[in-house]
Design a protein around this motif. Structure first.
Motif, PDB file in Angstrom:
ATOM      1  N   LYS A 250       0.822  -1.211   0.000  1.00 19.41           N
ATOM      2  CA  LYS A 250       0.000   0.000   0.000  1.00 19.41           C
ATOM      3  C   LYS A 250       0.857   1.262   0.000  1.00 19.41           C
ATOM      4  N   GLY A 251       2.168   1.091  -0.194  1.00 23.18           N
ATOM      5  CA  GLY A 251       3.058   2.247  -0.204  1.00 23.18           C
ATOM      6  C   GLY A 251       3.390   2.768   1.169  1.00 23.18           C
ATOM      7  N   ILE A 252       3.268   1.923   2.202  1.00 22.25           N
ATOM      8  CA  ILE A 252       3.555   2.328   3.575  1.00 22.25           C
ATOM      9  C   ILE A 252       4.837   1.642   4.032  1.00 22.25           C
ATOM     10  N   LEU A 253       5.764   2.420   4.541  1.00 23.21           N
ATOM     11  CA  LEU A 253       7.000   1.881   5.097  1.00 23.21           C
ATOM     12  C   LEU A 253       6.794   1.662   6.591  1.00 23.21           C
ATOM     13  N   ILE A 254       6.925   0.412   7.044  1.00 23.23           N
ATOM     14  CA  ILE A 254       6.682   0.071   8.447  1.00 23.23           C
ATOM     15  C   ILE A 254       7.913  -0.620   9.005  1.00 23.23           C
ATOM     16  N   PHE A 255       8.396  -0.129  10.139  1.00 18.34           N
ATOM     17  CA  PHE A 255       9.577  -0.693  10.781  1.00 18.34           C
ATOM     18  C   PHE A 255       9.249  -1.040  12.234  1.00 18.34           C
ATOM     19  N   HIS A 256       9.671  -2.230  12.647  1.00 16.47           N
ATOM     20  CA  HIS A 256       9.433  -2.705  14.007  1.00 16.47           C
ATOM     21  C   HIS A 256      10.772  -2.996  14.676  1.00 16.47           C
ATOM     22  N   GLN A 257      11.131  -2.169  15.627  1.00 19.03           N
ATOM     23  CA  GLN A 257      12.349  -2.370  16.401  1.00 19.03           C
ATOM     24  C   GLN A 257      13.549  -2.656  15.486  1.00 19.03           C
ATOM     25  N   GLU A 258      13.797  -1.740  14.549  1.00 25.06           N
ATOM     26  CA  GLU A 258      14.893  -1.872  13.596  1.00 25.06           C
ATOM     27  C   GLU A 258      15.902  -0.748  13.827  1.00 25.06           C
ATOM     28  N   SER A 259      17.178  -1.040  13.618  1.00 24.54           N
ATOM     29  CA  SER A 259      18.205  -0.003  13.680  1.00 24.54           C
ATOM     30  C   SER A 259      18.268   0.713  12.337  1.00 24.54           C
ATOM     31  N   ILE A 260      18.890   1.872  12.311  1.00 20.83           N
ATOM     32  CA  ILE A 260      19.004   2.616  11.057  1.00 20.83           C
ATOM     33  C   ILE A 260      19.801   1.827  10.028  1.00 20.83           C
ATOM     34  N   ARG A 261      20.736   0.981  10.476  1.00 22.09           N
ATOM     35  CA  ARG A 261      21.501   0.156   9.527  1.00 22.09           C
ATOM     36  C   ARG A 261      20.610  -0.895   8.865  1.00 22.09           C
ATOM     37  N   LEU A 296      11.534  11.766   1.344  1.00 18.24           N
ATOM     38  CA  LEU A 296      12.759  11.251   1.952  1.00 18.24           C
ATOM     39  C   LEU A 296      13.245  12.194   3.051  1.00 18.24           C
ATOM     40  N   GLN A 297      13.158  13.504   2.802  1.00 17.41           N
ATOM     41  CA  GLN A 297      13.594  14.480   3.801  1.00 17.41           C
ATOM     42  C   GLN A 297      12.791  14.346   5.083  1.00 17.41           C
ATOM     43  N   GLN A 298      11.477  14.140   4.960  1.00 15.33           N
ATOM     44  CA  GLN A 298      10.622  13.990   6.140  1.00 15.33           C
ATOM     45  C   GLN A 298      10.970  12.725   6.913  1.00 15.33           C
ATOM     46  N   VAL A 299      11.175  11.624   6.176  1.00 13.68           N
ATOM     47  CA  VAL A 299      11.490  10.356   6.828  1.00 13.68           C
ATOM     48  C   VAL A 299      12.818  10.442   7.562  1.00 13.68           C
ATOM     49  N   MET A 300      13.831  11.007   6.913  1.00  9.98           N
ATOM     50  CA  MET A 300      15.148  11.083   7.536  1.00  9.98           C
ATOM     51  C   MET A 300      15.136  11.978   8.767  1.00  9.98           C
ATOM     52  N   MET A 301      14.370  13.057   8.739  1.00 13.94           N
ATOM     53  CA  MET A 301      14.301  13.939   9.894  1.00 13.94           C
ATOM     54  C   MET A 301      13.694  13.206  11.092  1.00 13.94           C
ATOM     55  N   ILE A 302      12.627  12.453  10.857  1.00 13.37           N
ATOM     56  CA  ILE A 302      11.974  11.724  11.946  1.00 13.37           C
ATOM     57  C   ILE A 302      12.875  10.614  12.465  1.00 13.37           C
ATOM     58  N   LEU A 303      13.513   9.873  11.559  1.00 19.70           N
ATOM     59  CA  LEU A 303      14.383   8.773  11.979  1.00 19.70           C
ATOM     60  C   LEU A 303      15.576   9.289  12.772  1.00 19.70           C
ATOM     61  N   SER A 304      16.172  10.381  12.320  1.00 19.47           N
ATOM     62  CA  SER A 304      17.350  10.911  13.007  1.00 19.47           C
ATOM     63  C   SER A 304      17.003  11.394  14.407  1.00 19.47           C
ATOM     64  N   GLN A 305      15.834  12.027  14.553  1.00 17.89           N
ATOM     65  CA  GLN A 305      15.418  12.503  15.866  1.00 17.89           C
ATOM     66  C   GLN A 305      15.061  11.344  16.790  1.00 17.89           C
ATOM     67  N   THR A 306      14.498  10.279  16.213  1.00 20.98           N
ATOM     68  CA  THR A 306      14.080   9.125  17.013  1.00 20.98           C
ATOM     69  C   THR A 306      15.274   8.285  17.448  1.00 20.98           C
ATOM     70  N   ALA A 307      16.184   8.014  16.505  1.00 16.56           N
ATOM     71  CA  ALA A 307      17.306   7.115  16.791  1.00 16.56           C
ATOM     72  C   ALA A 307      18.525   7.838  17.330  1.00 16.56           C
ATOM     73  N   GLY A 308      18.595   9.147  17.146  1.00 17.57           N
ATOM     74  CA  GLY A 308      19.710   9.896  17.686  1.00 17.57           C
ATOM     75  C   GLY A 308      20.955   9.862  16.833  1.00 17.57           C
ATOM     76  N   PHE A 309      20.825  10.176  15.544  1.00 15.33           N
ATOM     77  CA  PHE A 309      21.994  10.287  14.671  1.00 15.33           C
ATOM     78  C   PHE A 309      21.867  11.551  13.834  1.00 15.33           C
TER      79      PHE A 309
END
Length: 321
Positions: A250-261, A296-309
């Motif tokens: 459905k075009g949804i990216l879903i991650f469950h307890q995954e590291s940025i790597r 991509l910019q929105q996703v990276m901003m959220i991931l960086s703030q969540t994971a701390g990189f």
């Protein structure tokens, strides 16, 4: 794929290499490249060998190495200089996995054609197999299958990611082979993510029961709806919302307890970018998130703030510190 390399490797597999060609093969092995060409030749070879049914639990890496050495006629064995032992070991490990992946089945095709369907970058593709089973391929994925299933099993071979809605047949188990895992069902729906360059192979169950075993093991794990099994040398199981398994369709990216790597290869395929990591080996916090119609910019901003990189986005490249 490099067709000249494939032709050379075909000669190598058929014991027809000259001394000069053997030297070329040695250089190919030492380079650590041409994985796709090796796999293609191994697949062809497995289709022509009538060795009888194969059992994954009987596989031994040493036997594969002996088989490679026996295929060399002009010299007794292929000798590597010390500087190339590391590269040679790496390619032999890959060969072992590839040989198991393509030979872990009954090689007798009864004159049936083995078909292949692939999806391109950013493309999803749906196919229906001979038994009525429906398969949806995710981006950059390939499935190999027979045009008509015969014998006691329905077997397919997957590289990449696919969702399977398997028609129930208690007399003919349905088996999905990947390089690391084998998935066994009678009739159910589930998702398999097995990209060659990803660290993890995952199996997620939407409905029914699914058996999963590591390719070199006879021990099987039984999964129920909502169960997800991840394998990266070790088996980990978790529970997710079964509806999330359909997310990528459905075009949804879903991650469950995954590291940025672990998330990076998914983003690379979805957005068509390259992600590079700096010297910091800390993968950061584990991330659980869902993104629908995000840039991509929105996703990276959220991931960086969540994971701390921290990261830098330039054109088609992302550099993560």
């Amino acid at each position: 794929m490099d067709q000249e390399i494939i032709l050379l490797l075909r000669k190598y597999a058929a014991n027809n290499c000259s001394a000069h060609e053997l030297e070329q093969v040695r250089q190919i092995i030492a380079s650590g490249k041409y994985y796709a060409e090796w796999e293609a030749v191994l697949l062809e070879e497995s289709l022509t060998e009538d060795t009888g049914p194969s059992d994954a639990s009987d596989f031994k890496q040493a036997e594969v190495l002996n088989r490679i050495n026996r295929s060399i006629k002009p010299v007794k064995r292929l000798i590597f200089p010390r500087w190339s032992l590391g590269a040679a070991a790496a390619i032999l490990i890959m060969l072992s996995a590839g040989y198991l992946f393509f030979s872990n089945r009954n090689p007798v095709l009864n004159n049936r054609t083995l078909l292949s369907v692939s999806s391109s970058d950013g493309q999803q593709k749906k196919i229906t197999l001979a038994d009525g089973t429906e398969v949806t391929l995710n981006s950059l994925s390939t499935i190999h299958y027979k045009d008509i299933f015969n014998g006691g099993k329905r077997e397919v071979y997957l590289e990449g990611e696919a969702f399977f809605n398997v028609v129930h047949d208690a007399q003919h188990p349905f088996i999905v082979h990947t390089q690391k895992l084998n998935v066994h069902v009678l009739g159910t729906s589930f998702n398999v993510s097995a990209y060659i360059h990803d660290k993890k192979t995952t199996v997620s169950v939407a409905t029914g029961k699914v058996g999963v075993n590591v390719s070199n093991s006879a021990y099987a794990n039984m999964l129920l709806p909502g169960d997800r099994l991840s394998y990266n040398g070790n088996i980990q199981t978790s529970h997710i919302n079964p509806d999330d398994i359909l997310g990528w369709q459905k075009g949804i990216l879903i991650f469950h307890q995954e590291s940025i790597r672990d998330i990076a290869p998914v983003l690379e395929r979805y957005y068509g970018v390259h992600i590079y990591f700096g010297k910091n080996n800390d993968p950061g916090k584990q991330i659980t998130a869902a993104f629908k119609q995000k840039t991509l910019q929105q996703v990276m901003m959220i991931l960086s703030q969540t994971a701390g990189f921290t990261y830098k986005l330039t054109n088609n490249e992302i550099h993560i510190d």
